[in-house]
Design an enzyme around this catalytic site. Structure first.
Site, PDB file in Angstrom:
ATOM      1  N   GLY A  22       0.822  -1.199   0.000  1.00 63.23           N
ATOM      2  CA  GLY A  22       0.000   0.000   0.000  1.00 63.23           C
ATOM      3  C   GLY A  22       0.856   1.250   0.000  1.00 63.23           C
ATOM      4  O   GLY A  22       2.083   1.187   0.137  1.00 63.23           O
ATOM      5  N   ASN A  23       0.223   2.389  -0.123  1.00 64.43           N
ATOM      6  CA  ASN A  23       0.962   3.650  -0.186  1.00 64.43           C
ATOM      7  C   ASN A  23       1.651   3.994   1.129  1.00 64.43           C
ATOM      8  O   ASN A  23       2.698   4.643   1.136  1.00 64.43           O
ATOM      9  CB  ASN A  23       0.012   4.788  -0.572  1.00 64.43           C
ATOM     10  CG  ASN A  23      -0.370   4.737  -2.036  1.00 64.43           C
ATOM     11  OD1 ASN A  23       0.473   4.827  -2.907  1.00 64.43           O
ATOM     12  ND2 ASN A  23      -1.655   4.565  -2.301  1.00 64.43           N
ATOM     13  N   THR A  24       1.061   3.569   2.242  1.00 64.83           N
ATOM     14  CA  THR A  24       1.608   3.903   3.557  1.00 64.83           C
ATOM     15  C   THR A  24       2.235   2.706   4.249  1.00 64.83           C
ATOM     16  O   THR A  24       3.277   2.822   4.890  1.00 64.83           O
ATOM     17  CB  THR A  24       0.500   4.484   4.463  1.00 64.83           C
ATOM     18  OG1 THR A  24      -0.128   5.586   3.799  1.00 64.83           O
ATOM     19  CG2 THR A  24       1.063   4.962   5.781  1.00 64.83           C
ATOM     20  N   ASP A  67      -5.586  -3.719  -5.249  1.00 65.41           N
ATOM     21  CA  ASP A  67      -6.155  -3.897  -3.918  1.00 65.41           C
ATOM     22  C   ASP A  67      -7.678  -3.985  -3.979  1.00 65.41           C
ATOM     23  O   ASP A  67      -8.303  -4.759  -3.249  1.00 65.41           O
ATOM     24  CB  ASP A  67      -5.714  -2.784  -2.971  1.00 65.41           C
ATOM     25  CG  ASP A  67      -6.027  -1.387  -3.499  1.00 65.41           C
ATOM     26  OD1 ASP A  67      -6.244  -1.236  -4.721  1.00 65.41           O
ATOM     27  OD2 ASP A  67      -6.056  -0.446  -2.689  1.00 65.41           O
ATOM     28  N   THR A 126      -4.899   4.877   3.057  1.00 68.07           N
ATOM     29  CA  THR A 126      -4.446   6.204   2.647  1.00 68.07           C
ATOM     30  C   THR A 126      -5.563   6.937   1.915  1.00 68.07           C
ATOM     31  O   THR A 126      -5.795   8.124   2.111  1.00 68.07           O
ATOM     32  CB  THR A 126      -3.199   6.085   1.753  1.00 68.07           C
ATOM     33  OG1 THR A 126      -2.200   5.331   2.452  1.00 68.07           O
ATOM     34  CG2 THR A 126      -2.650   7.451   1.408  1.00 68.07           C
ATOM     35  N   ASP A 176     -12.739   0.192   1.725  1.00 70.55           N
ATOM     36  CA  ASP A 176     -11.376  -0.061   2.212  1.00 70.55           C
ATOM     37  C   ASP A 176     -10.786   1.268   2.660  1.00 70.55           C
ATOM     38  O   ASP A 176     -10.556   2.169   1.852  1.00 70.55           O
ATOM     39  CB  ASP A 176     -10.526  -0.683   1.104  1.00 70.55           C
ATOM     40  CG  ASP A 176      -9.212  -1.260   1.639  1.00 70.55           C
ATOM     41  OD1 ASP A 176      -8.766  -0.821   2.717  1.00 70.55           O
ATOM     42  OD2 ASP A 176      -8.647  -2.142   0.984  1.00 70.55           O
ATOM     43  N   GLY A 215      -7.244  -0.534  -9.352  1.00 73.93           N
ATOM     44  CA  GLY A 215      -6.193  -0.907  -8.418  1.00 73.93           C
ATOM     45  C   GLY A 215      -6.279  -2.362  -8.010  1.00 73.93           C
ATOM     46  O   GLY A 215      -7.376  -2.891  -7.786  1.00 73.93           O
ATOM     47  N   THR A 275     -11.256  22.031  20.773  1.00 76.82           N
ATOM     48  CA  THR A 275     -10.796  21.933  19.384  1.00 76.82           C
ATOM     49  C   THR A 275     -10.460  20.500  18.984  1.00 76.82           C
ATOM     50  O   THR A 275     -10.867  20.020  17.917  1.00 76.82           O
ATOM     51  CB  THR A 275      -9.559  22.829  19.167  1.00 76.82           C
ATOM     52  OG1 THR A 275      -9.920  24.174  19.439  1.00 76.82           O
ATOM     53  CG2 THR A 275      -9.058  22.715  17.742  1.00 76.82           C
TER      54      THR A 275
END
Length: 258
Positions: free
Chosen positions: A8-10, A109, A132, A129, A107, A185
């Site tokens: 994956g990207n991360t 995935d 990222t 899913d 993709g 906040t």
């Protein structure tokens, strides 16, 4: 036992599967600068730490949304096991009828998630899913992949908000506040992100059902899904192992038995 890897990207998800059972799984950070030898050393060290004998692996399969790392991990796995892994892509039997405009753009995935969801849940099925990016995929009763959506991921959206608003804190932890209506906040940001995403998913399920003219089975996966699914009003099946199970199914579909 087979080795299943999703790049994956991360993060890179690694799992060892015996049939449909997950024997072990872990995640490592996606590092585009690492070489095949470095990844092989990293995987070998974690296997050794967990008492997993590489000699027990009968084969391997990997999917990737990071093209530059696909050959790197392929070579790393080959150096560990002595065999090239199957790579999810064109030519692999999936059992899906891809009905989007350009199937080559889908993709891997999302393909793997859809294969697993079709095998494990009643169709039509909607798969969310949450990584990222948050992807939504829809498969009908005839195993036709109809398409879906790609949405900025929860973590990406929060980080973007913090970076563009000077008075908002950076790197907040994502956890549901005690009350939906925040009184400070941090809680306002957490509540807005988590409850906002849950409301979005509820709305998407309803609109997809309206377009299809029938109810769908909603399935969620990905690391952030566990935070959002409990806040949804629509019923979701949370399946953290969906991707690994899909890789296992694809391996069995495409790997000749010895």
């Amino acid at each position: 036992m087979i080795l299943a890897i999703d790049i994956g990207n991360t993060q890179i998800v690694v799992g060892c599967l015996q049939g449909e059972e997950r024997i072990s799984s872990f995640r490592v950070a996606t590092d585009r600068s690492k070489t095949a030898e470095e990844y092989a050393l990293l995987l070998s060290g974690i296997f050794s730490l967990r008492g997993i004998a590489v000699s027990r692996l009968e084969g391997s399969i990997l999917s990737s949304v990071v093209p530059v790392l696909t050959p790197v991990l392929r070579d790393a796995v080959e150096s560990l096991t002595g065999e090239k892994p199957l790579v999810v892509g064109a030519g692999l039997k999936t059992g899906l009828n891809i009905k989007i405009d350009n199937p080559a753009q889908l993709g891997s995935d999302r393909v793997v998630d859809a294969v697993a969801a079709c095998a494990r849940y009643e169709k039509p099925v909607l798969i969310v899913d949450m990584g990222t990016s948050t992807t939504v995929s829809v498969v009908d009763r005839n195993n036709s992949f109809l398409g879906g959506m790609i949405i900025p991921g929860l973590r990406v959206a929060v980080d973007a908000l913090s970076s563009r608003a000077s008075q908002l804190p950076l790197n907040i932890s994502l956890e549901a506040p005690e009350k939906m209506i925040g009184t400070n906040t941090l809680d306002c940001m957490r509540s807005g992100s988590l409850y906002g995403t849950a409301a979005m998913l509820d709305g998407i399920v309803g609109r997809v059902e309206k377009q299809l003219g029938q109810p769908v089975t909603a399935v969620a996966t990905g690391g952030l899904g566990r935070l959002v699914v409990p806040l949804c009003r629509r019923p979701f099946h949370y399946d953290p192992d969906l991707l690994l199970q899909g890789l296992g199914i694809l391996f069995r579909k495409n790997h000749p038995k010895k």
